[in-house]
Design an enzyme around this catalytic site. Structure first.
Site, mmCIF file in Angstrom:
data_model
loop_
_atom_site.group_PDB
_atom_site.id
_atom_site.type_symbol
_atom_site.label_atom_id
_atom_site.label_comp_id
_atom_site.label_asym_id
_atom_site.label_seq_id
_atom_site.Cartn_x
_atom_site.Cartn_y
_atom_site.Cartn_z
ATOM 1 N N ASP A 35 0.920 -1.041 -0.018
ATOM 2 C CA ASP A 35 -0.007 0.020 -0.001
ATOM 3 C C ASP A 35 0.803 1.158 0.007
ATOM 4 O O ASP A 35 0.664 2.301 -0.809
ATOM 5 C CB ASP A 35 -1.005 0.011 1.159
ATOM 6 C CG ASP A 35 -2.229 1.089 1.287
ATOM 7 O OD1 ASP A 35 -2.519 1.631 0.178
ATOM 8 O OD2 ASP A 35 -2.435 1.064 2.390
ATOM 9 N N THR A 123 -1.334 -10.885 3.442
ATOM 10 C CA THR A 123 -0.306 -11.757 3.936
ATOM 11 C C THR A 123 1.035 -11.140 4.815
ATOM 12 O O THR A 123 1.682 -11.728 5.396
ATOM 13 C CB THR A 123 0.429 -12.699 3.027
ATOM 14 O OG1 THR A 123 0.791 -11.908 2.057
ATOM 15 C CG2 THR A 123 -0.593 -13.589 2.230
#
Length: 176
Positions: A35, A123
């Site tokens: 991100d 993850t």
């Protein structure tokens, strides 16, 4: 496995595709991991577009997806999706993660996107088990592609070698 799916190890911000999928948080304002990397590489245009989405709808729920411009990335769009936190396995995490892929592919189809890249969703800091996440990703993408004929290529971009090895093992064993 569907021949339109490719698995590579690399940096998702450098892969030329129509849309890059971002493993976002619900605020859509950037964060760590992929991100943060996407927001940094794409520049302020992505942040401004995410702020506009927040003003309109208040962010993005887990399992949902929204689309914005891609700024300086080698793509036209960024599809932001919010994966689930792993807590461990009792809060519908598998279905929520599958919804991330389903909703991203729906947005791709709706926006005439032919090529897109996915990171490993949930993850990292969200601690979804990597093997389980890879299985859900491949199964969901493969099943969804049956209904998405305009999508020509999906590249699963693994930043970490561990994730790459998991995906390649699943591919080799014809998991999907």
């Amino acid at each position: 496995m569907d021949k339109r799916i490719e698995i590579i190890q690399g940096d998702i911000t450098r892969i030329p595709v129509d849309a890059i999928v971002n493993a976002a948080n619900s605020s859509l304002l950037g964060g760590g991991g992929v991100d943060g990397a996407i927001h940094r590489a794409g520049g302020k245009q992505i942040l401004e577009a995410c702020q506009a989405v927040r003003a309109k709808q208040g962010g993005c729920n887990v399992g949902d997806a929204v689309i914005t411009v891609a700024g300086h990335l080698p793509a036209k769009y960024v599809i932001h999706t919010v994966g689930p936190h792993w807590r461990p396995g009792g809060n519908n995490e598998d279905a929520l993660l599958a919804n991330c892929y389903i909703n991203c592919l729906r947005l791709a189809e709706d926006n005439h996107i032919n090529t897109l890249s996915f990171p490993n969703i949930s993850t990292g800091i969200y601690r979804f088990p990597k093997q389980k996440a890879a299985e859900i990703a491949l199964k969901t993408i493969t099943r969804s592609l049956i209904n998405h004929h305009n999508i020509e290529k999906i590249i699963i971009v693994c930043f970490e070698e561990e994730n790459y090895d998991i995906y390649k093992a699943l591919e080799k064993n014809h998991y999907c």
